[in-house]
Each structure stands twice: as C-alpha cells, then as structure tokens.
Design a protein around this motif. Sequence first.
Motif, PDB file in Angstrom:
ATOM      1  N   MET A   1     -52.549 -50.462  19.115  1.00  0.00           N
ATOM      2  CA  MET A   1     -51.759 -51.400  19.878  1.00  0.00           C
ATOM      3  C   MET A   1     -51.847 -52.785  19.235  1.00  0.00           C
ATOM      4  O   MET A   1     -52.882 -53.186  18.759  1.00  0.00           O
ATOM      5  CB  MET A   1     -52.244 -51.467  21.325  1.00  0.00           C
ATOM      6  CG  MET A   1     -52.131 -50.168  22.068  1.00  0.00           C
ATOM      7  SD  MET A   1     -50.405 -49.812  22.357  1.00  0.00           S
ATOM      8  CE  MET A   1     -50.474 -48.115  22.827  1.00  0.00           C
ATOM      9  N   SER A  61     -40.259 -50.474  16.109  1.00  0.00           N
ATOM     10  CA  SER A  61     -41.276 -49.463  15.868  1.00  0.00           C
ATOM     11  C   SER A  61     -41.733 -49.476  14.419  1.00  0.00           C
ATOM     12  O   SER A  61     -41.038 -49.968  13.534  1.00  0.00           O
ATOM     13  CB  SER A  61     -40.763 -48.066  16.244  1.00  0.00           C
ATOM     14  OG  SER A  61     -39.712 -47.695  15.401  1.00  0.00           O
ATOM     15  N   SER A  65     -46.087 -44.596  11.741  1.00  0.00           N
ATOM     16  CA  SER A  65     -46.752 -43.979  12.895  1.00  0.00           C
ATOM     17  C   SER A  65     -45.859 -43.890  14.131  1.00  0.00           C
ATOM     18  O   SER A  65     -46.262 -43.307  15.128  1.00  0.00           O
ATOM     19  CB  SER A  65     -48.008 -44.778  13.251  1.00  0.00           C
ATOM     20  OG  SER A  65     -47.635 -46.069  13.701  1.00  0.00           O
ATOM     21  N   GLU A  67     -45.280 -46.119  16.198  1.00  0.00           N
ATOM     22  CA  GLU A  67     -45.798 -46.958  17.285  1.00  0.00           C
ATOM     23  C   GLU A  67     -44.705 -47.935  17.697  1.00  0.00           C
ATOM     24  O   GLU A  67     -44.026 -48.511  16.859  1.00  0.00           O
ATOM     25  CB  GLU A  67     -47.040 -47.716  16.808  1.00  0.00           C
ATOM     26  CG  GLU A  67     -47.637 -48.621  17.854  1.00  0.00           C
ATOM     27  CD  GLU A  67     -48.820 -49.427  17.325  1.00  0.00           C
ATOM     28  OE1 GLU A  67     -49.287 -50.301  18.065  1.00  0.00           O
ATOM     29  OE2 GLU A  67     -49.254 -49.190  16.188  1.00  0.00           O
TER      30      GLU A  67
END
Length: 162
Positions: A1, A61, A65, A67
């Motif tokens: 994060m 994003s 990955s 994320e």
Amino acid sequence: MINYPGATRFEARHDASWLWIAADSWLDCASWLKAQNFVRCEWLTAAHLAQEQFQVTLCVSDAVSNEKVLVVTQVDQEIGSLEQIYPVVQFHEREVHQMLGLDFINATDQSPAFSAEFTWYPLRRNFALTERTEHEWPGQVDPEKATKRRPALAPGVRQEWL
C-alpha cells in the motif's frame, strides 16, 4: 500500500489504497504516483455534490502487480487536466465535462465525448429527468385492480418537477 505525503486522509482497503487530497495537490499527486510506477490510468470520474461543488476520483494502477490507488478530491467547477501525465485520461475528462460541466484546465480536446446532445448536464443532482416526467412510470399503475398501491414517483424525479 502506498501513501502520498500530502494526503489529508489515507485508507488501506483490501482492494486498493485510497488517498484524499486537497484540490491544489491534484497534479502533483498524479505526477508522484506515476513516478512511483503507477503508470496505468484505469478511470477518472466525478460526482456532483451541490451547486458548483464536485468530488473527483482518479484510479491508477501498477502495471506489474496491478496494485490500485484511488485519489479523491473536492473542487469548485474546475480542476487541472491530467492528460500530460496520463494521456488516456483525456476521454474520461471529456465525458465528465459533458455530463457534469466540470472544467479541466489545460485540456487540449474539449469536444463532447458522446454524440448525444443535452440541454444541460444530465448527471447533476438538479437536472430534471424530463423523460421520466413525460412518460408513465410502471410503478404508478398496478395491473391487478385488487391490489392498492401508493403511487410512486420514478427514481430521480422530484414532486416539484411535475
């Protein structure tokens, strides 16, 4: 994060990081995220809050990955265009401008995103949905005469518009 240093609020949710930022940090935050390898702009949208106030949300994003980071800010009528940072965002900005009337500063293409013409901005809270006031709404007529229902207005139609 990931957490942007200038964020006023941060939440790490199971699917993404959420950042709330001040409107004057909008371009800086997007540049910072791109430098952190969040190179894909997934989408940009906005919501009309009241009068000339909007909440703008950007989703980016990581290409490796996948994320995701969502950036949220509130603005009054205009915000800086992100097309120099994320070129694909141009369509999303045009769509938001056409549907909500939010202006994007330094946007190179201000043409409508859709060929439909509207008399005003259809996604604003104070836009009268004339199609719903001009046509009979199925919830107002019950096919079974034995059943009595309270007449209901169509979703998105206010009593004062009738």
